[in-house]
Enzyme design. Structure first.
Site, mmCIF file in Angstrom:
data_model
loop_
_atom_site.group_PDB
_atom_site.id
_atom_site.type_symbol
_atom_site.label_atom_id
_atom_site.label_comp_id
_atom_site.label_asym_id
_atom_site.label_seq_id
_atom_site.Cartn_x
_atom_site.Cartn_y
_atom_site.Cartn_z
ATOM 1 N N SER A 1 0.811 -1.218 0.000
ATOM 2 C CA SER A 1 0.000 0.000 0.000
ATOM 3 C C SER A 1 0.844 1.267 0.000
ATOM 4 O O SER A 1 1.660 1.474 -0.887
ATOM 5 C CB SER A 1 -0.962 -0.048 1.181
ATOM 6 O OG SER A 1 -1.841 1.032 1.138
ATOM 7 N N HIS A 2 0.705 2.049 1.047
ATOM 8 C CA HIS A 2 1.350 3.369 1.129
ATOM 9 C C HIS A 2 2.736 3.288 1.772
ATOM 10 O O HIS A 2 3.381 4.305 1.951
ATOM 11 C CB HIS A 2 0.466 4.268 1.982
ATOM 12 C CG HIS A 2 0.106 3.583 3.273
ATOM 13 N ND1 HIS A 2 -0.815 2.558 3.315
ATOM 14 C CD2 HIS A 2 0.565 3.725 4.521
ATOM 15 C CE1 HIS A 2 -0.911 2.105 4.535
ATOM 16 N NE2 HIS A 2 -0.082 2.792 5.295
ATOM 17 N N ASP B 1 -2.390 6.606 -3.402
ATOM 18 C CA ASP B 1 -1.241 5.962 -2.739
ATOM 19 C C ASP B 1 -0.593 4.874 -3.602
ATOM 20 O O ASP B 1 -0.912 4.724 -4.776
ATOM 21 C CB ASP B 1 -1.673 5.370 -1.387
ATOM 22 C CG ASP B 1 -2.485 4.097 -1.547
ATOM 23 O OD1 ASP B 1 -3.221 3.995 -2.538
ATOM 24 O OD2 ASP B 1 -2.369 3.194 -0.695
ATOM 25 N N ASP C 1 -0.824 1.644 -4.063
ATOM 26 C CA ASP C 1 -1.630 0.694 -4.837
ATOM 27 C C ASP C 1 -2.954 1.294 -5.288
ATOM 28 O O ASP C 1 -3.864 0.565 -5.704
ATOM 29 C CB ASP C 1 -1.865 -0.583 -4.031
ATOM 30 C CG ASP C 1 -2.579 -0.317 -2.716
ATOM 31 O OD1 ASP C 1 -2.448 0.800 -2.184
ATOM 32 O OD2 ASP C 1 -3.274 -1.215 -2.211
ATOM 33 N N ASP D 1 -5.538 2.648 -3.857
ATOM 34 C CA ASP D 1 -6.841 2.521 -3.194
ATOM 35 C C ASP D 1 -7.129 3.691 -2.255
ATOM 36 O O ASP D 1 -8.273 3.931 -1.898
ATOM 37 C CB ASP D 1 -6.999 1.165 -2.475
ATOM 38 C CG ASP D 1 -5.950 0.914 -1.420
ATOM 39 O OD1 ASP D 1 -5.003 1.715 -1.301
ATOM 40 O OD2 ASP D 1 -6.069 -0.114 -0.713
ATOM 41 N N ARG D 2 -6.091 4.436 -1.864
ATOM 42 C CA ARG D 2 -6.336 5.614 -1.017
ATOM 43 C C ARG D 2 -6.455 6.868 -1.874
ATOM 44 O O ARG D 2 -5.966 6.900 -3.003
ATOM 45 C CB ARG D 2 -5.174 5.833 -0.048
ATOM 46 C CG ARG D 2 -5.049 4.740 0.970
ATOM 47 C CD ARG D 2 -3.982 5.083 1.992
ATOM 48 N NE ARG D 2 -4.021 4.101 3.055
ATOM 49 C CZ ARG D 2 -3.436 4.246 4.232
ATOM 50 N NH1 ARG D 2 -2.739 5.331 4.495
ATOM 51 N NH2 ARG D 2 -3.531 3.306 5.147
ATOM 52 N N LYS E 1 -11.391 -0.166 -1.248
ATOM 53 C CA LYS E 1 -11.493 1.275 -1.371
ATOM 54 C C LYS E 1 -10.838 1.665 -2.687
ATOM 55 O O LYS E 1 -10.066 0.892 -3.253
ATOM 56 C CB LYS E 1 -10.850 1.975 -0.191
ATOM 57 C CG LYS E 1 -9.410 1.602 0.097
ATOM 58 C CD LYS E 1 -8.988 2.282 1.382
ATOM 59 C CE LYS E 1 -7.580 1.923 1.798
ATOM 60 N NZ LYS E 1 -7.502 0.597 2.409
HETATM 61 C C1 G6P Z 1 -4.947 -0.096 5.124
HETATM 62 C C2 G6P Z 1 -6.260 -0.817 5.228
HETATM 63 C C3 G6P Z 1 -7.289 0.070 5.850
HETATM 64 C C4 G6P Z 1 -6.818 0.601 7.178
HETATM 65 C C5 G6P Z 1 -5.467 1.246 7.039
HETATM 66 C C6 G6P Z 1 -4.854 1.633 8.376
HETATM 67 O O1 G6P Z 1 -5.036 0.954 4.227
HETATM 68 O O2 G6P Z 1 -6.705 -1.223 3.951
HETATM 69 O O3 G6P Z 1 -8.486 -0.633 5.982
HETATM 70 O O4 G6P Z 1 -7.715 1.554 7.661
HETATM 71 O O5 G6P Z 1 -4.570 0.384 6.397
HETATM 72 O O6 G6P Z 1 -4.654 0.494 9.141
HETATM 73 P P1 G6P Z 1 -3.821 0.530 10.491
HETATM 74 O O7 G6P Z 1 -4.063 -0.808 11.130
HETATM 75 O O8 G6P Z 1 -2.383 0.781 10.118
HETATM 76 O O9 G6P Z 1 -4.377 1.695 11.270
HETATM 77 ZN ZN ZN Z 2 -3.264 1.346 -0.368
#
Ligand code: G6P
Ligand code: ZN
Length: 540
Positions: free
Chosen positions: A112-113, A276, A278, A280-281, A375
């Site tokens: 992800s990020h 971000d 991938d 999704d954000r 997302k």
């Molecule tokens: C990812 C997940 C989200 C989640 C975020 C923060 O992006 O897909 O669903 O809200 O991480 O997660 P964390 O456990 O690091 O607060």
């Molecule tokens: Zn992501």
């Protein structure tokens, strides 16, 4: 094609967190590490004869992992793999492709990020046939399988060209190298008023979309500059790089500073956005305000019927527990249900599948709907563009009008990153022990109305998820929430979420409006005493 059975030994710690298994690249590079986890997926989920979707955010190790997984899929009897060209598929695009092609599941390669490159992070996650992240009962079973694994199956080599679209055979298995954007772009055209957005750009309006050298680049370029006619150069950092250009691909005011600067300058564009690693954000930025993710969800819920794909209205909405209650206020006015779930997109899946909710969102810059089961960053940007184009109002005007009507929920998240894990656990245990005496007492000059450790009973499959965050709720609706992150890879990360509803004073700085709660949050948990930290590492 010979199938090899390789002996292996279990690794510790292959437990998927909030969103899959995330570790340093160097951990994934250990011999058998990735293979063990992938075999655990095949041993848990019956995928012989199945169709799988495979792709990732293009970060370092993505291509190596794609090759390994294709060879293991062939050895485990998978019938067909759809893989994004170059190994690239954004997380929402994987969800879209699974659903459109009726695949049985998918494997997403992303952290992800989190930063990428050889010293950065890597990750893997399994998605089920509805296109969404596997629920906890499956991820728990995958973890159990990683603990007892003794061998995995793999074919020696897979002869196919990951960079050339087309159909290949790997033993008895079909590999289809697909265009990563086509299916997704088609879905977006079914949801949004492309004519209105095109007209908005044609009238001379401008956009700055920062793809942060990550997966959203090809999607944003095709949709915004291609199909919608945004001026060339509107998408910046649009080419995915293995190390994201050395940056932290997280669309928030702390990490997308170039975007914020561009939006505050004299010749600022009309619309700012970022996505971000991938894709999704998302973050949406006006000339004056950064739209907080909680507000974004609330504004989209309030105005959804202006968007063709949601013109019929919303079945309901959902937010993760730490996300602000701004959307609850909208749901109340609309007379629809609002669900509160634990952090993690996987908790929305059942509600979406059951048709109970149409829109959902999280404070962590995630917004989405029932169009996929992840997302979706580019989708969220198109939602806002659609609203701006059809309402004739700017991002700032939409937000201010929303606050004037529904009130404002001042909101901020303070992260204390890379703290000692034992200290973090002690802090949460200490808070838990205090909970019974907190209700009725005074803090930050207000009375505490509720203090608990959030637990969730899924209304659809009746699964129970305990210990999902400490919640302190005041009688004016203000909240302090404490949670340990489930996505970090370095020690522990304490997240403190702060929220203050306000009806009258709508133009304060969020940190100022939240100052009494911020001070109280540090004192109540003794953050300094237990972690040695006086100030957070990241404030968003
Ligand atoms: C990812 C997940 C989200 C989640 C975020 C923060 O992006 O897909 O669903 O809200 O991480 O997660 P964390 O456990 O690091 O607060
Ligand atoms: Zn992501």
């Amino acid at each position: 094609m010979t199938i090899q059975t390789i002996s292996t030994r279990a690794f510790d710690g292959q437990k998927p967190g909030t969103s899959g298994l995330r570790k340093k690249v160097t951990v994934f590079q250990q011999p058998h590490y990735l293979e063990n986890f992938v075999q655990a997926v095949f041993d848990t989920v019956p995928l012989a004869g199945a169709t799988l979707v495979l792709g990732g955010d293009g970060r370092f190790h993505n291509r190596v992992a794609v090759d390994t997984i294709v060879r293991m899929a062939a050895a485990n009897g998978v019938a067909r793999v759809l893989v994004g060209q170059g190994g690239l598929l954004s997380t929402p695009a994987v969800s879209c492709v699974i659903r459109k092609h009726g695949a049985d599941g998918g494997i997403i390669l992303s952290a992800s990020h989190n930063p990428g490159g050889p010293d950065g992070d890597f990750g893997i996650k399994y998605n089920i046939g509805n296109g969404g992240p596997a629920p906890e009962k499956i991820t728990d079973a995958i973890y159990a399988a990683t603990q007892t694994i003794t061998e995995y199956r793999i074919v020696e080599s897979a002869e196919f060209d990951l960079d050339a679209l087309g159909r290949y055979s790997v033993g008895d298995m079909i590999v289809d190298v697909i265009d990563p954007v086509d299916d997704y772009a088609e879905l977006m055209q079914q949801l949004f008023d492309f004519d209105a957005i095109r007209a908005w750009f044609a009238a001379g309006h401008t956009l700055h979309f920062d793809a942060m050298s990550a997966a959203s680049g090809p999607y944003a370029t095709r949709l915004l500059e291609g199909l919608l006619g945004a001026p060339a150069g509107s998408v910046v950092n649009g080419v995915p790089l293995e190390d994201f250009g050395g940056h932290h691909p997280d669309p928030n005011p702390a990490h997308a500073t170039d975007l914020i600067d561009a939006m505050r300058g004299n010749s600022a564009p009309d619309f700012g956005a970022a996505s971000d690693g991938d894709a999704d954000r998302n973050m949406v930025v006006g000339r004056k305000h950064n739209v907080s993710p909680s507000d974004s969800l609330a504004v989209l819920a309030a105005n959804a019927t202006l968007i063709p794909g949601y013109a019929k209205g919303l079945a309901g909405v959902a937010r993760s527990m730490p996300t602000s209650c701004a959307v609850d206020v909208v749901a109340k006015e609309l007379g629809i249900e609002c669900f509160e779930t634990p952090t993690g997109w996987k908790f929305f899946g059942n509600l979406l599948d059951a048709g109970k909710v149409t829109l959902c969102g999280e404070e962590s810059y995630g917004t989405g709907s029932d169009h996929v089961r992840e997302k979706d960053g580019v989708w969220a940007v198109l939602c806002w563009l659609n609203l701006v184009a059809t309402s004739g109002k700017s991002i700032d005007e939409l937000l201010e009008a929303h606050w004037a009507h529904f009130g404002r929920h001042y909101y901020s998240r303070h992260d204390f990153e890379a703290i000692d894990t034992a200290a973090a656990n002690a802090l949460v245990d200490g808070l838990r022990a205090k909970l019974p005496i907190l209700v009725g007492s005074e803090l930050a000059g207000k009375r505490i109305a509720l203090a608990d450790d959030f637990a969730y009973d899924d209304p659809i499959d009746h699964s129970h998820s305990a210990k999902q965050g400490i919640r302190i709720v005041f009688d004016d609706g203000a909240r302090i929430v404490y949670r340990l992150s489930g996505t970090g890879t370095d020690g522990a990360t304490l997240r403190v979420y702060l929220e203050q509803p306000e009806r009258e004073r709508l133009d304060l700085d969020a940190q100022e409006a939240l100052a009494p709660l911020i001070a109280a949050s540090r004192e109540l948990a003794d953050i300094k005493g237990l972690t040695g930290r006086e100030v957070p590492t990241v404030v968003t």
